[in-house]
Design a protein around this motif. Sequence first.
Motif, mmCIF file in Angstrom:
data_model
loop_
_atom_site.group_PDB
_atom_site.id
_atom_site.type_symbol
_atom_site.label_atom_id
_atom_site.label_comp_id
_atom_site.label_asym_id
_atom_site.label_seq_id
_atom_site.Cartn_x
_atom_site.Cartn_y
_atom_site.Cartn_z
ATOM 1 N N UNK A 18 10.313 18.007 -3.043
ATOM 2 C CA UNK A 18 9.690 16.806 -2.486
ATOM 3 C C UNK A 18 10.052 16.582 -1.024
ATOM 4 N N UNK A 76 0.512 1.879 9.052
ATOM 5 C CA UNK A 76 -0.592 0.922 9.150
ATOM 6 C C UNK A 76 -0.114 -0.478 8.788
ATOM 7 N N UNK A 132 3.098 13.193 -10.544
ATOM 8 C CA UNK A 132 4.004 14.335 -10.638
ATOM 9 C C UNK A 132 4.729 14.310 -11.977
ATOM 10 N N UNK A 169 0.814 -1.218 0.000
ATOM 11 C CA UNK A 169 0.000 0.000 0.000
ATOM 12 C C UNK A 169 0.851 1.275 0.000
ATOM 13 N N UNK A 170 1.790 1.436 0.974
ATOM 14 C CA UNK A 170 2.560 2.686 0.933
ATOM 15 C C UNK A 170 3.349 2.857 -0.352
ATOM 16 N N UNK A 206 -0.199 10.268 3.517
ATOM 17 C CA UNK A 206 -0.716 9.047 2.896
ATOM 18 C C UNK A 206 0.360 7.966 2.866
ATOM 19 N N UNK A 207 1.573 8.334 2.438
ATOM 20 C CA UNK A 207 2.629 7.331 2.291
ATOM 21 C C UNK A 207 3.037 6.778 3.657
ATOM 22 N N UNK A 208 3.379 7.676 4.593
ATOM 23 C CA UNK A 208 3.877 7.178 5.876
ATOM 24 C C UNK A 208 2.744 6.689 6.770
ATOM 25 N N UNK A 253 0.145 4.998 5.605
ATOM 26 C CA UNK A 253 -0.131 3.627 5.184
ATOM 27 C C UNK A 253 1.025 2.703 5.543
ATOM 28 N N UNK A 254 2.248 3.252 5.534
ATOM 29 C CA UNK A 254 3.390 2.432 5.955
ATOM 30 C C UNK A 254 3.274 2.081 7.436
ATOM 31 N N UNK A 294 0.985 3.997 -3.024
ATOM 32 C CA UNK A 294 0.642 5.417 -2.879
ATOM 33 C C UNK A 294 1.776 6.285 -3.407
ATOM 34 N N UNK A 295 3.007 5.933 -2.998
ATOM 35 C CA UNK A 295 4.157 6.716 -3.439
ATOM 36 C C UNK A 295 4.311 6.629 -4.959
ATOM 37 N N UNK A 317 1.754 8.712 -6.722
ATOM 38 C CA UNK A 317 2.097 10.137 -6.594
ATOM 39 C C UNK A 317 3.228 10.495 -7.551
ATOM 40 N N UNK A 351 0.498 14.014 0.756
ATOM 41 C CA UNK A 351 1.249 12.888 0.200
ATOM 42 C C UNK A 351 2.060 12.178 1.284
#
Lengths: 408, 295
Positions: B244, B285, A40, A28-29, B278-280, B282-283, A32-33, A36, B275
């Motif tokens: 970023x 989680x 971009x 999942x992470x 969301x990324x960290x 979900x990580x 998501x990354x 993104x 962003x």
Amino acid sequence: MAPNDSAETNGEATGTVVGRRKAARYIVPFAVAGVAAATIGLVPALADSGDPELPDITAQELIEKIAASDQEQLSGTVKVTTDLGIPSLGGLAGSFAPGAGSGSGGSGASPDAKLMELASGTHTLRVAADGPDKQRLSILGDGSEYSLVHNGDDVWGYDSESNEVYHAESDGSGKAGEHKAPKGVPATPKELAEEALAAAGDTTSVTVDGTAQVAGRDAYKLVIKPKQSGSTIGSVTVAVDASTGVPLKFTLAPSSGGKAAVDAGFTKVDFGKPDASSFSFTPPKGAEVTEADELEAEAGRSGSADKARKDLGALEDFKGLNVIGEGWNAVARIEVPGGAGLPTEGSGDAPAQAQQFLDALGDKVTGDFGSGTVFKTRLVNALLTDDGKVYVGAVTEDALVKAAGTAK
Amino acid sequence: MSQAELTAVPVSRAPRRALWSLGILRSELATTFRRWRTLSLLGVLAAVPVLIGIAVRIETGDGARGGPGGGGGPAFLSQVTNNGLFLVFAALSATLPVFLPMAVGVIAGDSVAGEASGGTLRYLLVAPAGRTRLLLAKYASVLVFCLVATLVVAASALAAGALLFPVGDVTTISGTRIGFGEGLVRAGLIAVAVAVSLTGFAALGLFVSTLTDSGIAAMAATVGVLITVQILDAMPQLDAVHPYLFPHYWMSFTDLLRDPVYGDEVARNLGLQALYAAVFGSAAWARFTTKDITV
């Protein structure tokens, strides 16, 4: 499923299933990354791809269009990126520009000092104009802003960082007016266009090279290129708004390739009437106001104006500011009055360290003219010969050396 | 336990879950804000604007102009003497780079790892709320701390500014003038923008916190990441990656003081924080829901 049971090992039969499900969660992470990163990377590419379809137009018609433009009301955001190949002037400008800094004779809010900063790096500007009498230019800094407001006879400069105000009474000539439509001299736009193209003559090629989207508007690209070789300027591109004829973007590419040396363009533009309040300015409470007249008087008292005048006089004394070559390859030859050039090694004029420093800045060259030092930037090169002549031009090092040789 | 949940009447499940979530959130908030550590962090944060205000007051007490001519130090310092409201902006720009994120890093880093090292994580998981909701409640309480910490700085700065300096119409950094009321609204917006700026870093801290069972290690690692990224953000050679990095647009809140408001960078900051969250998030989680809780 109960969210709590995922980490419980329920025996060997389900062990591998649970393990796989555990591993799946780590996707999942990364997903998501990844999404993104793709967004971009792809969105600007997709947005750029569509060059607008516009009817064909000749270079002359386009120049006529620019000249005929009577757009007096405009506001927008401009991004300026300058890479001249010289060290960042951000901090240096303050110490080099006359009148800058906190010296007693100067004001940090005077326009010259601030506009110097635009000579390097990337800056965001906001402009607004409403007729020839009202203009506003703001340079957005980090947590600060420099505003230059022209309203009628007044020109105000306000630096929010130092809370200093600069004020000048203009004679209505519109010092801050950047976007005034050219009027006058050649009577009609058509004549002006013809004259401009004639002046370009055989040294310059002026063409319309397709279309582009600038700040969400359709624009033609006018490309101006030197026909001769040897210039450091590769091409100048001006994007002109198709409906109003207002130039929207200006790009100067060096012939050596790479990033544009100057890239200034609207990122947002609006041709409606700007808010009247943006042109009104009253000095904020507690701000230090410097009047332009006082500044001059004070500078005169401290002698810097005299010095400047003397410098100017010295400039006139120059034994002929000769221009060698023509068009894009023109090289100016300046003879420093009474000057031997750079102190050479062993001449004893300069300490060894200073000599080394100068050598590090420039390259030693020799040619028909003798020997000298070349100082290079991406656009302008200068040759300082050992016998005190300076050759400056927007030409390559080779062309500069050749020009110096022919001048001898 | 899961058997019981499955056989429960479906209609009553949703409200019961919502009630449970609220309950966890309330107990999380209570544990966070009742700690001496949290209170002293907030106290230190509240002291910063007071110190800045007193320093500026002493320095300009003899009628000299505020700040050096070139305007060194945090932004807006030179305007503080003319308008106390600017102390809010000066204090926020002084605390945002280090103090605020450090406090958030301590709270976020401690949120899961602290429970694990204290041996209380097991008991939290005994409640039939599930790990996902426990993690969400932890994150929510860290976010509440972000907002409270920012508001504490802003409120203390406003109080100190109003006491030490005159207040009145506000000159925006574009040179235009707005009323004091609108100035207060802008100050509120800025406080919210600063709090939101910290959400991405809070998620990162939460993720680090799920990696280890030592609260101190998680806090140190989170703050270490903060400092490293701040250094990277200051290196001109790494220009390409700067947009970023999570602190890159932190100071964009100052754009809210322009007239008209310049929203580009603020919007970019919000996007970047979302962003990172969301990324960290979900990580965190993925890690927390699959972790073996042994202590």
